[in-house]
Design a protein around this motif. Sequence first.
Motif, PDB file in Angstrom:
ATOM      1  N   ASP A 179       0.857  -1.182   0.000  1.00  0.00           N
ATOM      2  CA  ASP A 179       0.000   0.000   0.000  1.00  0.00           C
ATOM      3  C   ASP A 179       0.900   1.242   0.000  1.00  0.00           C
ATOM      4  OD1 ASP A 179       0.986   0.171   2.586  1.00  0.00           O
ATOM      5  OD2 ASP A 179      -0.931  -0.185   3.577  1.00  0.00           O
ATOM      6  N   PRO A 180       0.339   2.426  -0.261  1.00  0.00           N
ATOM      7  CA  PRO A 180       1.184   3.624  -0.359  1.00  0.00           C
ATOM      8  C   PRO A 180       1.990   3.917   0.900  1.00  0.00           C
ATOM      9  CG  PRO A 180      -0.970   4.054  -1.327  1.00  0.00           C
ATOM     10  CD  PRO A 180      -1.054   2.704  -0.662  1.00  0.00           C
ATOM     11  N   GLU A 181       1.418   3.657   2.079  1.00  0.00           N
ATOM     12  CA  GLU A 181       2.137   3.948   3.312  1.00  0.00           C
ATOM     13  C   GLU A 181       3.370   3.053   3.464  1.00  0.00           C
ATOM     14  OE1 GLU A 181      -2.033   5.317   3.682  1.00  0.00           O
ATOM     15  OE2 GLU A 181      -1.089   3.454   3.033  1.00  0.00           O
ATOM     16  N   ALA A 182       3.213   1.764   3.197  1.00  0.00           N
ATOM     17  CA  ALA A 182       4.353   0.856   3.302  1.00  0.00           C
ATOM     18  C   ALA A 182       5.398   1.195   2.236  1.00  0.00           C
ATOM     19  CB  ALA A 182       3.894  -0.588   3.155  1.00  0.00           C
ATOM     20  N   ALA A 183       4.926   1.542   1.042  1.00  0.00           N
ATOM     21  CA  ALA A 183       5.860   1.909  -0.026  1.00  0.00           C
ATOM     22  C   ALA A 183       6.657   3.157   0.338  1.00  0.00           C
ATOM     23  CB  ALA A 183       5.102   2.132  -1.334  1.00  0.00           C
ATOM     24  N   ALA A 184       6.009   4.095   1.024  1.00  0.00           N
ATOM     25  CA  ALA A 184       6.711   5.310   1.441  1.00  0.00           C
ATOM     26  C   ALA A 184       7.811   4.979   2.449  1.00  0.00           C
ATOM     27  CB  ALA A 184       5.721   6.308   2.037  1.00  0.00           C
ATOM     28  N   LEU A 185       7.539   4.047   3.361  1.00  0.00           N
ATOM     29  CA  LEU A 185       8.561   3.642   4.324  1.00  0.00           C
ATOM     30  C   LEU A 185       9.711   2.909   3.634  1.00  0.00           C
ATOM     31  CD1 LEU A 185       6.257   2.409   7.226  1.00  0.00           C
ATOM     32  CD2 LEU A 185       7.651   4.484   7.200  1.00  0.00           C
ATOM     33  N   LEU A 186       9.383   2.090   2.654  1.00  0.00           N
ATOM     34  CA  LEU A 186      10.427   1.409   1.883  1.00  0.00           C
ATOM     35  C   LEU A 186      11.293   2.423   1.153  1.00  0.00           C
ATOM     36  CD1 LEU A 186      11.787  -1.087   0.671  1.00  0.00           C
ATOM     37  CD2 LEU A 186       9.947  -1.151  -1.048  1.00  0.00           C
ATOM     38  N   ARG A 187      10.670   3.454   0.618  1.00  0.00           N
ATOM     39  CA  ARG A 187      11.426   4.501  -0.080  1.00  0.00           C
ATOM     40  C   ARG A 187      12.382   5.198   0.882  1.00  0.00           C
ATOM     41  NH1 ARG A 187       9.068   8.873  -4.373  1.00  0.00           N
ATOM     42  NH2 ARG A 187      10.974  10.115  -4.614  1.00  0.00           N
ATOM     43  N   VAL A 188      11.908   5.512   2.073  1.00  0.00           N
ATOM     44  CA  VAL A 188      12.770   6.151   3.073  1.00  0.00           C
ATOM     45  C   VAL A 188      13.964   5.257   3.383  1.00  0.00           C
ATOM     46  CG1 VAL A 188      12.886   6.861   5.496  1.00  0.00           C
ATOM     47  CG2 VAL A 188      10.947   7.561   4.085  1.00  0.00           C
ATOM     48  N   ASP A 329      12.986  -6.188   6.658  1.00  0.00           N
ATOM     49  CA  ASP A 329      12.134  -7.325   6.313  1.00  0.00           C
ATOM     50  C   ASP A 329      10.772  -6.807   5.881  1.00  0.00           C
ATOM     51  OD1 ASP A 329      13.815  -9.552   6.835  1.00  0.00           O
ATOM     52  OD2 ASP A 329      13.571  -9.197   8.986  1.00  0.00           O
ATOM     53  N   LEU A 330      10.209  -7.467   4.882  1.00  0.00           N
ATOM     54  CA  LEU A 330       8.936  -7.040   4.329  1.00  0.00           C
ATOM     55  C   LEU A 330       8.131  -8.273   3.956  1.00  0.00           C
ATOM     56  CD1 LEU A 330       8.583  -4.366   1.536  1.00  0.00           C
ATOM     57  CD2 LEU A 330       7.536  -6.588   1.254  1.00  0.00           C
ATOM     58  N   ALA A 331       6.839  -8.240   4.213  1.00  0.00           N
ATOM     59  CA  ALA A 331       5.949  -9.326   3.804  1.00  0.00           C
ATOM     60  C   ALA A 331       4.620  -8.727   3.363  1.00  0.00           C
ATOM     61  CB  ALA A 331       5.736 -10.325   4.941  1.00  0.00           C
ATOM     62  N   ALA A 332       4.022  -9.309   2.326  1.00  0.00           N
ATOM     63  CA  ALA A 332       2.726  -8.849   1.827  1.00  0.00           C
ATOM     64  C   ALA A 332       1.941 -10.058   1.344  1.00  0.00           C
ATOM     65  CB  ALA A 332       2.918  -7.838   0.692  1.00  0.00           C
ATOM     66  N   PHE A 333       0.635 -10.015   1.539  1.00  0.00           N
ATOM     67  CA  PHE A 333      -0.209 -11.123   1.101  1.00  0.00           C
ATOM     68  C   PHE A 333      -1.596 -10.587   0.768  1.00  0.00           C
ATOM     69  CE2 PHE A 333      -0.419 -10.724   5.671  1.00  0.00           C
ATOM     70  CZ  PHE A 333      -1.778 -10.784   5.960  1.00  0.00           C
ATOM     71  N   GLY A 334      -2.261 -11.277  -0.148  1.00  0.00           N
ATOM     72  CA  GLY A 334      -3.643 -10.935  -0.478  1.00  0.00           C
ATOM     73  C   GLY A 334      -3.799  -9.541  -1.046  1.00  0.00           C
ATOM     74  N   GLU A 335      -4.947  -8.953  -0.773  1.00  0.00           N
ATOM     75  CA  GLU A 335      -5.292  -7.626  -1.288  1.00  0.00           C
ATOM     76  C   GLU A 335      -5.106  -6.593  -0.186  1.00  0.00           C
ATOM     77  OE1 GLU A 335      -9.020  -7.463  -3.466  1.00  0.00           O
ATOM     78  OE2 GLU A 335      -8.994  -9.644  -3.632  1.00  0.00           O
ATOM     79  N   ALA A 336      -4.017  -5.833  -0.309  1.00  0.00           N
ATOM     80  CA  ALA A 336      -3.720  -4.838   0.723  1.00  0.00           C
ATOM     81  C   ALA A 336      -4.439  -3.525   0.471  1.00  0.00           C
ATOM     82  CB  ALA A 336      -2.216  -4.593   0.792  1.00  0.00           C
ATOM     83  N   ARG A 337      -5.054  -3.378  -0.694  1.00  0.00           N
ATOM     84  CA  ARG A 337      -5.806  -2.151  -0.990  1.00  0.00           C
ATOM     85  C   ARG A 337      -7.278  -2.368  -0.642  1.00  0.00           C
ATOM     86  NH1 ARG A 337      -3.522   0.343  -6.709  1.00  0.00           N
ATOM     87  NH2 ARG A 337      -1.345   0.615  -6.038  1.00  0.00           N
ATOM     88  N   PRO A 338      -7.805  -1.618   0.319  1.00  0.00           N
ATOM     89  CA  PRO A 338      -9.188  -1.850   0.745  1.00  0.00           C
ATOM     90  C   PRO A 338     -10.206  -1.397  -0.292  1.00  0.00           C
ATOM     91  CG  PRO A 338      -8.277   0.081   1.852  1.00  0.00           C
ATOM     92  CD  PRO A 338      -7.147  -0.544   1.088  1.00  0.00           C
ATOM     93  N   LEU A 339     -11.336  -2.091  -0.309  1.00  0.00           N
ATOM     94  CA  LEU A 339     -12.488  -1.706  -1.110  1.00  0.00           C
ATOM     95  C   LEU A 339     -13.511  -1.017  -0.205  1.00  0.00           C
ATOM     96  CD1 LEU A 339     -12.954  -5.018  -3.161  1.00  0.00           C
ATOM     97  CD2 LEU A 339     -11.765  -2.923  -3.876  1.00  0.00           C
TER      98      LEU A 339
END
Length: 406
Positions: A179-188, A329-339
């Motif tokens: 999601d955008p928040e996690a991506a922003a932390l990865l960018r930092v 460390d990073l992990a992601a699963f399923g649909e992290a973008r809410p509907l």
Amino acid sequence: MRKKTESALPVVVIGAGMAGARLAARLPWATVVGEERHAPYNRVLLADVLAGRYAPDVIALPATEVRRGVRAVRIDRADRLVHCDDGSVLHYGRLVLATGSNPVLPPLRGLGDTLPDGVHPFRTLDDALALRAAVRPGVRAVVIGGGLLGVSAARALAECGAQVVLAQQGEHLMERQLDPEAAALLRVHLEALGVEVHTECRVRGLRCTTATTTESVRAVELADGYELAADLTVLACGVRPRTGLALAAGLDVRKGIVVDDELRTSDPYIHALGDCAEHRSTLYGLAGPALEQADVLAEVLAGRPARYEGTRALTRLTLRSPDPLHALDLAAFGEARPLPGDDVVRLADATRGAYRTVVVREGRLAGGVLLGDLGAVSGLARTWQDDEPLPPAMSLLHLLIDDGGH
């Protein structure tokens, strides 16, 4: 006459990647043909080879007999033969296509059929070794593509002392997983290591210079006219299933080679698995599903009942570092973008460098992202993979504690 069993039939496997090697380890009577000169290896660890943490032999998979450096060029379905580029012909009772995928080469100006010097894909062990030989402190490297592979390559190049720029066309890094928040932390995290990150950045072409008959990359041209100086350019723009053999043989191919729940293609004597296989309209392109498919197919080819129902895949990435404080460390699963209508809870802990978010849809865990502290990942992944309704007493916040609610 006694009917010949499945396990007695000669099995030929085309492809010695992780899926093909896993299958061969389960079927010792199989003949495996692999294009690469190396023994089968763990592709997930290529960035560690690039960074110099692991030698090639460290990432080798358990010993499997492979005919290395041999390419299958034609399948004769009528006589059940595989013709190879060394002139050999292999008879099969069952054929398995584990041909994997090729890196996508973007349509850039200056990028022809032959890559200029300094331009590298990043898909194989040879790619990693070539980059490792070319990189040195202070070299200017541009990585095109901000997905899982591009992020791994950029991190490894920075660790080697290169001046790294990461160019991502999308809005944020690893769009498929984060999601955008996690991506922003990865960018930092990447920027703290000296990686210059450009998002919403479209690359138009490469500027090369010619010395005698050899072209060498000198800059990456962006759509807005700006140029990024480059001694090395890494193409990490995704992958495409290798389906050429299957197409030429007349098998059913859509995006990948179409297979059923027994990993069988449109020819009952030919199976496919891994990156090249399309199961229930899904291409996975990840190690976990490929290994699970290999285990199922090993049972099928041994004459035992087994079916592949699909994989709920967990993406996990460790950006290692000699300094543990700079590892991530990073992990992601399923649909992290809410509907609309989904429940979402996020937990950020700056002191532990942790970020966690989960999405709950109609009482079930739909997906999540964890960055930094992965203490809860096992429990969350089990809850998601089971796809069972969450117990009424289990609060959203409780999902994010270290035991994952178990």
